[in-house]
Scaffold this motif. Sequence first.
Motif, PDB file in Angstrom:
ATOM      1  N   SER A  57       0.833  -1.200   0.000  1.00 12.81           N
ATOM      2  CA  SER A  57       0.000   0.000   0.000  1.00 12.81           C
ATOM      3  C   SER A  57       0.867   1.251   0.000  1.00 12.81           C
ATOM      4  O   SER A  57       0.591   2.226  -0.692  1.00 12.81           O
ATOM      5  N   LEU A  58       1.946   1.177   0.775  1.00 16.27           N
ATOM      6  CA  LEU A  58       2.863   2.315   0.858  1.00 16.27           C
ATOM      7  C   LEU A  58       3.584   2.531  -0.468  1.00 16.27           C
ATOM      8  O   LEU A  58       3.726   3.640  -0.946  1.00 16.27           O
ATOM      9  N   LYS A  59       3.999   1.423  -1.062  1.00 14.36           N
ATOM     10  CA  LYS A  59       4.776   1.514  -2.297  1.00 14.36           C
ATOM     11  C   LYS A  59       3.936   2.038  -3.454  1.00 14.36           C
ATOM     12  O   LYS A  59       4.423   2.747  -4.317  1.00 14.36           O
ATOM     13  N   ASN A  60       2.664   1.646  -3.471  1.00 19.01           N
ATOM     14  CA  ASN A  60       1.808   2.045  -4.593  1.00 19.01           C
ATOM     15  C   ASN A  60       0.931   3.240  -4.262  1.00 19.01           C
ATOM     16  O   ASN A  60       0.144   3.664  -5.098  1.00 19.01           O
ATOM     17  N   ASP A  61       1.047   3.714  -3.034  1.00 12.55           N
ATOM     18  CA  ASP A  61       0.212   4.825  -2.582  1.00 12.55           C
ATOM     19  C   ASP A  61      -1.273   4.478  -2.724  1.00 12.55           C
ATOM     20  O   ASP A  61      -2.079   5.297  -3.158  1.00 12.55           O
ATOM     21  N   CYS A  62      -1.615   3.243  -2.397  1.00 10.00           N
ATOM     22  CA  CYS A  62      -3.004   2.807  -2.491  1.00 10.00           C
ATOM     23  C   CYS A  62      -3.597   2.761  -1.090  1.00 10.00           C
ATOM     24  O   CYS A  62      -2.963   2.263  -0.166  1.00 10.00           O
ATOM     25  N   SER A  63      -4.803   3.267  -0.931  1.00  7.70           N
ATOM     26  CA  SER A  63      -5.417   3.208   0.386  1.00  7.70           C
ATOM     27  C   SER A  63      -6.676   2.365   0.405  1.00  7.70           C
ATOM     28  O   SER A  63      -7.396   2.344   1.393  1.00  7.70           O
ATOM     29  N   LEU A  64      -6.945   1.703  -0.686  1.00  6.94           N
ATOM     30  CA  LEU A  64      -8.038   0.723  -0.694  1.00  6.94           C
ATOM     31  C   LEU A  64      -7.438  -0.562  -1.238  1.00  6.94           C
ATOM     32  O   LEU A  64      -6.509  -0.524  -2.042  1.00  6.94           O
ATOM     33  N   PHE A  65      -7.969  -1.683  -0.779  1.00  4.24           N
ATOM     34  CA  PHE A  65      -7.476  -2.906  -1.399  1.00  4.24           C
ATOM     35  C   PHE A  65      -8.585  -3.930  -1.547  1.00  4.24           C
ATOM     36  O   PHE A  65      -9.552  -3.930  -0.799  1.00  4.24           O
ATOM     37  N   VAL A  66      -8.417  -4.741  -2.566  1.00  6.12           N
ATOM     38  CA  VAL A  66      -9.328  -5.865  -2.812  1.00  6.12           C
ATOM     39  C   VAL A  66      -8.448  -7.096  -2.871  1.00  6.12           C
ATOM     40  O   VAL A  66      -7.558  -7.182  -3.710  1.00  6.12           O
ATOM     41  N   PHE A  67      -8.700  -8.002  -1.950  1.00 10.04           N
ATOM     42  CA  PHE A  67      -7.820  -9.164  -1.813  1.00 10.04           C
ATOM     43  C   PHE A  67      -8.656 -10.420  -2.031  1.00 10.04           C
ATOM     44  O   PHE A  67      -9.659 -10.636  -1.353  1.00 10.04           O
ATOM     45  N   GLY A  68      -8.266 -11.230  -2.990  1.00 11.75           N
ATOM     46  CA  GLY A  68      -9.034 -12.437  -3.284  1.00 11.75           C
ATOM     47  C   GLY A  68      -8.297 -13.679  -2.855  1.00 11.75           C
ATOM     48  O   GLY A  68      -7.095 -13.787  -3.072  1.00 11.75           O
ATOM     49  N   SER A  69      -9.004 -14.600  -2.198  1.00 13.91           N
ATOM     50  CA  SER A  69      -8.384 -15.874  -1.834  1.00 13.91           C
ATOM     51  C   SER A  69      -9.455 -16.961  -1.867  1.00 13.91           C
ATOM     52  O   SER A  69     -10.641 -16.671  -1.776  1.00 13.91           O
ATOM     53  N   HIS A  70      -8.985 -18.166  -1.985  1.00 11.53           N
ATOM     54  CA  HIS A  70      -9.931 -19.279  -2.113  1.00 11.53           C
ATOM     55  C   HIS A  70      -9.458 -20.423  -1.237  1.00 11.53           C
ATOM     56  O   HIS A  70      -8.322 -20.868  -1.354  1.00 11.53           O
ATOM     57  N   SER A  71     -10.303 -20.875  -0.330  1.00 10.35           N
ATOM     58  CA  SER A  71      -9.941 -22.022   0.498  1.00 10.35           C
ATOM     59  C   SER A  71     -11.186 -22.878   0.702  1.00 10.35           C
ATOM     60  O   SER A  71     -12.289 -22.457   0.363  1.00 10.35           O
ATOM     61  N   LYS A  72     -10.945 -24.006   1.291  1.00 14.56           N
ATOM     62  CA  LYS A  72     -12.069 -24.924   1.499  1.00 14.56           C
ATOM     63  C   LYS A  72     -13.055 -24.324   2.490  1.00 14.56           C
ATOM     64  O   LYS A  72     -14.270 -24.417   2.322  1.00 14.56           O
ATOM     65  N   LYS A  73     -12.482 -23.691   3.513  1.00 13.80           N
ATOM     66  CA  LYS A  73     -13.339 -23.106   4.550  1.00 13.80           C
ATOM     67  C   LYS A  73     -14.081 -21.880   4.029  1.00 13.80           C
ATOM     68  O   LYS A  73     -15.263 -21.696   4.308  1.00 13.80           O
ATOM     69  N   ARG A  74     -13.376 -21.080   3.261  1.00 15.35           N
ATOM     70  CA  ARG A  74     -14.000 -19.853   2.727  1.00 15.35           C
ATOM     71  C   ARG A  74     -13.785 -19.804   1.219  1.00 15.35           C
ATOM     72  O   ARG A  74     -12.834 -19.165   0.737  1.00 15.35           O
ATOM     73  N   PRO A  75     -14.643 -20.474   0.476  1.00 10.30           N
ATOM     74  CA  PRO A  75     -14.466 -20.459  -0.974  1.00 10.30           C
ATOM     75  C   PRO A  75     -14.804 -19.087  -1.567  1.00 10.30           C
ATOM     76  O   PRO A  75     -15.688 -18.395  -1.071  1.00 10.30           O
ATOM     77  N   ASN A  76     -14.092 -18.741  -2.602  1.00 12.14           N
ATOM     78  CA  ASN A  76     -14.305 -17.474  -3.331  1.00 12.14           C
ATOM     79  C   ASN A  76     -14.394 -16.283  -2.373  1.00 12.14           C
ATOM     80  O   ASN A  76     -15.393 -15.593  -2.314  1.00 12.14           O
ATOM     81  N   ASN A  77     -13.324 -16.115  -1.669  1.00 10.14           N
ATOM     82  CA  ASN A  77     -13.307 -15.124  -0.607  1.00 10.14           C
ATOM     83  C   ASN A  77     -12.732 -13.802  -1.110  1.00 10.14           C
ATOM     84  O   ASN A  77     -11.672 -13.764  -1.718  1.00 10.14           O
ATOM     85  N   LEU A  78     -13.444 -12.728  -0.842  1.00 14.71           N
ATOM     86  CA  LEU A  78     -13.003 -11.405  -1.275  1.00 14.71           C
ATOM     87  C   LEU A  78     -12.914 -10.529  -0.032  1.00 14.71           C
ATOM     88  O   LEU A  78     -13.892 -10.408   0.697  1.00 14.71           O
ATOM     89  N   VAL A  79     -11.753  -9.953   0.209  1.00 18.77           N
ATOM     90  CA  VAL A  79     -11.622  -9.051   1.354  1.00 18.77           C
ATOM     91  C   VAL A  79     -11.491  -7.624   0.829  1.00 18.77           C
ATOM     92  O   VAL A  79     -10.556  -7.318   0.085  1.00 18.77           O
ATOM     93  N   LEU A  80     -12.431  -6.793   1.199  1.00 20.06           N
ATOM     94  CA  LEU A  80     -12.340  -5.378   0.859  1.00 20.06           C
ATOM     95  C   LEU A  80     -11.839  -4.651   2.097  1.00 20.06           C
ATOM     96  O   LEU A  80     -12.289  -4.935   3.203  1.00 20.06           O
ATOM     97  N   GLY A  81     -10.926  -3.761   1.897  1.00 20.06           N
ATOM     98  CA  GLY A  81     -10.393  -3.059   3.062  1.00 20.06           C
ATOM     99  C   GLY A  81      -9.955  -1.660   2.726  1.00 20.06           C
ATOM    100  O   GLY A  81      -9.764  -1.311   1.561  1.00 20.06           O
ATOM    101  N   ARG A  82      -9.833  -0.895   3.779  1.00 20.88           N
ATOM    102  CA  ARG A  82      -9.364   0.475   3.614  1.00 20.88           C
ATOM    103  C   ARG A  82      -8.130   0.684   4.475  1.00 20.88           C
ATOM    104  O   ARG A  82      -7.917  -0.019   5.457  1.00 20.88           O
TER     105      ARG A  82
END
Lengths: 314, 327
Positions: A82-107
């Motif tokens: 975030s610091l390197k790209n000067d980004c203050s919002l992020f969208v993080f995608g991950s996929h696991s058995k417990k949480r399939p098709n997981n999208l984390v939105l954050g600020r």
Amino acid sequence: MLKIKTPKTQRAARALEKRAPKLVENGKKTLILHGTKTSSLLNDVLTQIYHLKRDSAVKYTKKNKEIRPFESGGEASLEFYSLKNDCSLFVFGSHSKKRPNNLVLGRMYDHHVYDLVELGVENFRPMESFVYDKKVAPRIGSKPFFTFIGEAFESVEELKHLKEVLLDLFRGEVVENLNLAGVDRVYVCTAISPTTVFFSHCALRLKRSGSTIPRMELVEIGPSMDFVVRRHRLPNDSLKKEAMKTASQQHKKVKNVSRDVVQGKIGKIYIPDQQVGGMALSNDIKGLKRQRREAKMNTATKEDQVKKRKTDSQ
Amino acid sequence: MEAEKYLIDLGNLMAYDPSHHFPSLPDSRVELTRKCLERGTELVQAVANALFSLPSTEDPDGPIVRLPEPTTKLPREKHLPKPKPPTKWEQFAKMKGIKNHKKDKRVFDEQTSTWKRRHGYDRVNDDKDIPIIEAKPTDEPGEDPFSKRKAEKKKKVEKQEKNRLQNLKQAMKAGALPSHVQLAATALPITGTKTDVPKKANKQELENVAGMAAAATASGGKFDKKLPGEKPAKHTGKYRKFLPVVEGKGMGSQEKQQTDKILNKLMSQSSHDILDVNKAVSMFNVKSEKRRKHDKAKEGVSSSKSGKMKPKKKSFKKSFKKTAKKN
């Protein structure tokens, strides 16, 4: 010992200036990245979110093993990116058995995680599957409309939070002036159940209605999907208070300008006294030939002396 | 009516319908989408009604309206810019009540009787313009007044740089460093001093320090456990070299050369008189005579002194014992 380092080029200086904290901030940039594993569906989701935010987003394509936003210590590299790209919002995608098709939105606030919302993606329909007249396709970076439908956005804590995050993520830059010919997209978010939100991206078609206000028509252009809220983390109270601070909107007092109903804007102008002594004299005009100029100067100085004497006597 | 029904944030072009909820979820996806969009259209229309009724100015690209401030408060991206702390000079000026006043950029130079810049190239009162410096009685002989002036100027500039750095350090502590300035560390911090700046040492410095630390045990770090991926410390000392003893050519002859060199040196120092036996014997005799005399004198002095000291010591001891008994 310390050394003062300043940018060598103006371009670098401008780039640094862009990143510095400001009273009125620039639009927030978004970082889009993957976790250890992502499903093909999630890859599509991330790509399409990137397409929606093309003008103000950075997309990483490599896998990130060490990022786990909800765990302590798992946000370190996220904050670094975030610091390197000067980004203050992020969208993080991950996929696991417990949480399939997981999208984390954050600020982020000051390049530290501010709040997080975790969503499951269901019923995803990509942009390509929609058939519509390409003329209505929205342009990159246009200011979107937002509609939130459903009481759950107020009554349910998670959705209330999600509403704010979605607004922050997709609203683009805060603008003062808006071109009415440029409004061409809307995000429709509907709370179907206390945990599920139907999210859809539509184009706007302005139709004549006979009055100055056009009739709006929505054309679904995708992507559309259901967000199922999983975990969420609200910001720390003290941090929130800090982050919500705004610059006091005190405008500088405008002097000597008043408004009148009939005459409109009226300004008073004060002209300082004319400085006769400091006026340019006509004895060194460049347009003249040197001979004449010199001759003129000679006569002028003589006249001056005469005049001076006169004033003295008075 | 619509405005009451929906919450509209015109700054974000957002409308929220808090009253709506689905009585029963539609069965098919298509039906659901249709219903949502229908509802969405209504909301968008409500925003548009408010938006298009704002006063607009005509532009070749289309009508432009001025949006009001967003009512939904969203967090900032970064902290508010912090005010810059006053510099040392500013503090001093405030204390003394010194006020800045603007100076003209151009000044009349009386030496050349022309107008010149106050600062910078070709400025007024420039030291470079003075070709001759008159000698004063206080001048030290052999000193170049020009180089002295240059050195003084350099010192002044250096001092100013130091002050600037100090002020910037203060600004950094307050978090108000100007965006174009960065303070970078130039050396490793000394342990025990306060490190006010996160220092980033370069590779070589780190290697040196790590090597020093590794060798700081009794065994010189020989029996220490190595971390995974840790390289052996670099040897910074000298290696002792032994030349071959066997005679030969090249390296083999070096040993002989070395010894020859030393021998030659010794021989050349005392080559004029290697050893004069007569002189040596007489020297020995004189020395032994002297020693004998010296020893005799010493004996006499020490005996007389010790005789004087003895009774004094005794009396002191006795008196001490007496007092002890009395008590």
